[in-house]
Design a protein around this motif. Structure first.
Motif, PDB file in Angstrom:
ATOM      1  N   THR A  22       0.828  -1.203   0.000  1.00  0.00           N
ATOM      2  CA  THR A  22       0.000   0.000   0.000  1.00  0.00           C
ATOM      3  C   THR A  22       0.868   1.261   0.000  1.00  0.00           C
ATOM      4  O   THR A  22       2.074   1.200   0.197  1.00  0.00           O
ATOM      5  CB  THR A  22      -0.917   0.024   1.239  1.00  0.00           C
ATOM      6  N   LYS A  23       0.207   2.387  -0.228  1.00  0.00           N
ATOM      7  CA  LYS A  23       0.917   3.663  -0.380  1.00  0.00           C
ATOM      8  C   LYS A  23       1.500   4.173   0.942  1.00  0.00           C
ATOM      9  O   LYS A  23       1.286   3.591   2.004  1.00  0.00           O
ATOM     10  CB  LYS A  23      -0.037   4.685  -0.995  1.00  0.00           C
ATOM     11  N   LEU A  24       2.244   5.280   0.847  1.00  0.00           N
ATOM     12  CA  LEU A  24       2.994   5.766   2.014  1.00  0.00           C
ATOM     13  C   LEU A  24       2.090   6.358   3.110  1.00  0.00           C
ATOM     14  O   LEU A  24       2.377   6.215   4.287  1.00  0.00           O
ATOM     15  CB  LEU A  24       4.040   6.795   1.548  1.00  0.00           C
ATOM     16  N   PHE A  25       1.009   7.027   2.694  1.00  0.00           N
ATOM     17  CA  PHE A  25       0.182   7.681   3.714  1.00  0.00           C
ATOM     18  C   PHE A  25      -1.298   7.311   3.651  1.00  0.00           C
ATOM     19  O   PHE A  25      -2.129   7.961   4.271  1.00  0.00           O
ATOM     20  CB  PHE A  25       0.337   9.207   3.607  1.00  0.00           C
ATOM     21  N   CYS A  26      -1.641   6.277   2.832  1.00  0.00           N
ATOM     22  CA  CYS A  26      -3.031   5.808   2.795  1.00  0.00           C
ATOM     23  C   CYS A  26      -3.018   4.321   2.463  1.00  0.00           C
ATOM     24  O   CYS A  26      -1.947   3.757   2.214  1.00  0.00           O
ATOM     25  CB  CYS A  26      -3.857   6.591   1.763  1.00  0.00           C
ATOM     26  N   GLY A  27      -4.179   3.683   2.421  1.00  0.00           N
ATOM     27  CA  GLY A  27      -4.230   2.236   2.225  1.00  0.00           C
ATOM     28  C   GLY A  27      -4.409   1.804   0.782  1.00  0.00           C
ATOM     29  O   GLY A  27      -4.660   0.625   0.507  1.00  0.00           O
ATOM     30  N   CYS A  28      -4.270   2.728  -0.186  1.00  0.00           N
ATOM     31  CA  CYS A  28      -4.470   2.357  -1.596  1.00  0.00           C
ATOM     32  C   CYS A  28      -3.361   1.435  -2.095  1.00  0.00           C
ATOM     33  O   CYS A  28      -2.224   1.524  -1.646  1.00  0.00           O
ATOM     34  CB  CYS A  28      -4.504   3.605  -2.469  1.00  0.00           C
ATOM     35  N   SER A  29      -3.709   0.591  -3.063  1.00  0.00           N
ATOM     36  CA  SER A  29      -2.748  -0.378  -3.613  1.00  0.00           C
ATOM     37  C   SER A  29      -1.657   0.316  -4.438  1.00  0.00           C
ATOM     38  O   SER A  29      -1.912   1.316  -5.111  1.00  0.00           O
ATOM     39  CB  SER A  29      -3.491  -1.370  -4.502  1.00  0.00           C
ATOM     40  N   ALA A  39      -6.783   3.116  -8.135  1.00  0.00           N
ATOM     41  CA  ALA A  39      -6.162   2.916  -6.824  1.00  0.00           C
ATOM     42  C   ALA A  39      -5.969   4.280  -6.166  1.00  0.00           C
ATOM     43  O   ALA A  39      -4.839   4.756  -6.003  1.00  0.00           O
ATOM     44  CB  ALA A  39      -4.838   2.175  -6.977  1.00  0.00           C
ATOM     45  N   THR A  40      -7.051   4.916  -5.841  1.00  0.00           N
ATOM     46  CA  THR A  40      -6.970   6.266  -5.262  1.00  0.00           C
ATOM     47  C   THR A  40      -8.005   6.419  -4.151  1.00  0.00           C
ATOM     48  O   THR A  40      -8.970   5.657  -4.074  1.00  0.00           O
ATOM     49  CB  THR A  40      -7.267   7.348  -6.330  1.00  0.00           C
ATOM     50  N   CYS A  41      -7.782   7.426  -3.290  1.00  0.00           N
ATOM     51  CA  CYS A  41      -8.731   7.734  -2.222  1.00  0.00           C
ATOM     52  C   CYS A  41      -8.593   9.225  -1.908  1.00  0.00           C
ATOM     53  O   CYS A  41      -7.709   9.890  -2.445  1.00  0.00           O
ATOM     54  CB  CYS A  41      -8.430   6.872  -0.991  1.00  0.00           C
ATOM     55  N   PRO A  42      -9.413   9.752  -1.027  1.00  0.00           N
ATOM     56  CA  PRO A  42      -9.322  11.196  -0.750  1.00  0.00           C
ATOM     57  C   PRO A  42      -7.933  11.650  -0.274  1.00  0.00           C
ATOM     58  O   PRO A  42      -7.527  12.780  -0.553  1.00  0.00           O
ATOM     59  CB  PRO A  42     -10.384  11.402   0.334  1.00  0.00           C
ATOM     60  N   VAL A  43      -7.182  10.752   0.403  1.00  0.00           N
ATOM     61  CA  VAL A  43      -5.861  11.160   0.889  1.00  0.00           C
ATOM     62  C   VAL A  43      -4.893  11.361  -0.271  1.00  0.00           C
ATOM     63  O   VAL A  43      -4.254  12.401  -0.404  1.00  0.00           O
ATOM     64  CB  VAL A  43      -5.280  10.132   1.898  1.00  0.00           C
ATOM     65  N   CYS A  44      -4.823  10.355  -1.164  1.00  0.00           N
ATOM     66  CA  CYS A  44      -3.783  10.446  -2.198  1.00  0.00           C
ATOM     67  C   CYS A  44      -4.204  11.295  -3.388  1.00  0.00           C
ATOM     68  O   CYS A  44      -3.370  11.614  -4.239  1.00  0.00           O
ATOM     69  CB  CYS A  44      -3.270   9.065  -2.606  1.00  0.00           C
ATOM     70  N   ILE A  45      -5.475  11.687  -3.476  1.00  0.00           N
ATOM     71  CA  ILE A  45      -5.798  12.645  -4.533  1.00  0.00           C
ATOM     72  C   ILE A  45      -5.899  14.060  -3.966  1.00  0.00           C
ATOM     73  O   ILE A  45      -6.279  14.993  -4.657  1.00  0.00           O
ATOM     74  CB  ILE A  45      -7.068  12.282  -5.343  1.00  0.00           C
TER      75      ILE A  45
HETATM   76 ZN    ZN Z   1      -5.097   6.640  -1.357  1.00  0.00          ZN
END
Ligand code: ZN
Ligand code: MN
Length: 492
Positions: A22-29, A39-45
């Motif tokens: 998963t990514k450095l600061f969120c749980g996306c693949s 593979a995105t979420c509010p944190v990484c976008i």
């Molecule tokens: Zn994310």
């Protein structure tokens, strides 16, 4: 390199993606090749009001890499925002590390034709990757698309000191980084997939007899995406700077600003783009949404334990423990730990490290290449190769016959004994006995021996015939020939 009228000075900044799920600061693949923006979420976008949480596994891997690069580890480290605008960076800042990187002051030993050389590493820090821009080339560049799957992937930035003195050394350094990080399981370092990327800083020093040395302004060449590109770009840029220094007095006097350049792979030239930004352009400030990281002893020890044997130590050990040449040790090590383990197993089982190494660096590597295969999938297991080495000695197989047995084993998945039977090789079990028979035949045919020595190689046929009769055809003709030639050479 010795005859260039200048000295080349290169420092590399390498970015590698860490092998986390998963990514450095969120749980996306972090998986490569997923549908764009899936593979995105509010944190990484970069939505407002969300909070990043550090991925501890990424920090683990980063620690392991820094230790393998002989770095000092900071016990207290923090995150910083690096502010810039680009469409693949929706937050308008990258979370990185500025004045307190988690590691610094390391080195990496690289093999060079003149022996191994230590390249200093000034710092290694952790940061997040940006997204990817896809420029529509078919549409004449009318559309550009953004894929944010990569945004937030953990990246390790490894900054070397300008200790690299040639394009070849720059390439060797990158290859060593790739080998090292793959071996310790930190990154797969695939340049084509962008999990290893390289920017190079280069200038040249031109000696002027008694006068001061001319130092050209540093040019940073961005996004070199293959080992060959690094080497070619360095060669081209060094010569370009030299010619510019000869032509332009301002340039010579260092009155030209540092610049950034791109590399045009097709035309084989660098293109100087713009003034290089300074750290102050990014208005770094501490990231307010993340707590600093404190590295305890236990954490460090855990990372050290996961590191395993490093390639440089492994090369040395293969030379010392098995008496291999540094060249052969380098060939084995460069293929990864799995091949070294295969070699060590064959060497141990056969009790003959030198022969094991010859088989592996010649036939086995060629077979792997031909089959586009890795050693873990290779059908000829280490115990089978050891058995072939044992048979080879026991029955005096010559090189060509041993090669036939090897190919048969590989194609049919059988043992050395089975292959020898299948090929109809019926050697006299005891080579000692065969040597005796040959000696007797030689003693009985002094004329043939004399003729052979006089250059009539056909004379050996008579002796061979005698030996084949005596062994009732159970000896392999090639072996007989080989022994005949050996024994004739030994007769005075
Ligand atoms: Zn994310
Ligand atoms: Mn960076």
């Amino acid at each position: 390199m010795a005859d260039l009228p200048y000295r080349i000075v290169i420092g590399l900044e390498v970015h590698v993606q860490l092998l986390t799920r998963t990514k450095l600061f969120c749980g996306c693949s972090t998986q490569f090749g997923l549908p764009p923006n899936s593979a995105t979420c509010p944190v990484c976008i970069g939505m407002p009001g969300v909070l990043p949480v550090m991925n501890r596994r990424a920090f683990d891997l980063a620690l392991r890499a820094a230790l393998a690069l002989n770095c000092q580890i900071a016990r207290f480290t923090k995150w910083d925002r690096k502010n810039y605008y680009y469409p693949d960076l929706p937050k308008n800042y990258q979370i990185s590390q500025y004045d307190l990187p988690f590691s610094y002051d390391g080195w990496l030993e690289i093999p060079t034709p003149a022996g191994s050389k230590r390249i200093g590493i000034s710092r290694v820090h952790l940061e997040e990757d940006a997204g990817k821009m896809l420029h529509d080339e078919q549409g004449g560049g009318r559309d550009s698309l953004v894929d944010l799957n990569r945004a937030g992937t953990p990246l390790l930035e490894i900054v070397s000191w300008p200790d690299l003195a040639s394009p070849e050394e720059a390439k060797a350094y990158l290859e060593e980084i790739r080998l090292l990080l793959r071996e310790i399981g930190v990154s797969d370092c695939e340049m084509q997939e962008g999990s290893l990327r390289c920017d190079a800083n280069i200038n040249i020093h031109i000696p002027q007899g008694d006068g001061p040395v001319i130092k050209t302004p540093i040019v940073e060449i961005k996004n070199l995406n293959s080992f060959r590109a690094v080497e070619r770009a360095m060669k081209y840029e060094a010569q370009r700077q030299y010619e510019e220094a000869l032509r332009d007095a301002n340039y010579r006097l260092g009155q030209v600003a540092k610049a950034t350049a791109g590399w045009d792979e097709v035309r084989g030239r660098t293109i100087v783009q713009r003034r290089k930004e300074e750290a102050s352009d990014y208005r770094y400030f501490p990231e307010p949404d993340l707590v600093p990281v404190v590295v305890e002893d236990a954490w460090l020890e855990h990372a050290r334990a996961e590191m395993g044997e490093l390639p440089a130590a492994q090369r040395r050990r293969l030379v010392e423990q098995y008496g291999l040449s540094p060249y052969d040790a380098g060939v084995l090590t460069s293929q990864g730990r799995a091949l070294v383990a295969y070699f060590e197993d064959v060497a141990r089982r056969s009790g003959d490290a030198r022969t094991a190494c010859n088989w592996i660096t010649n036939q086995v590597l060629a077979s792997l290449k031909e089959r586009k295969m890795e050693i873990k999938d290779f059908p000829l297991h280490s115990e089978r190769l050891a058995e072939l080495i044992a048979e080879q000695k026991a029955i005096g197989l010559n090189k060509q016959m041993a090669g036939e047995v090897y190919n048969h084993m590989l194609e049919n998945g059988c043992s050395a004994k089975e292959a020898i039977d299948a090929l109809g090789i019926k050697p006299v079990a005891d080579t000692g006995a065969l040597v005796e028979i040959v000696r007797r035949a030689l003693a009985a045919n002094p004329k043939a021996v004399a003729d052979f020595k006089a250059g009539k190689t056909k004379a050996a046929q008579a002796i061979k015939g005698a030996v084949m009769r005596e062994t009732k055809g159970t000896a392999r003709p090639e072996v007989v020939e080989q022994i005949i030639v050996e024994q004739i050479e030994k007769t005075p």
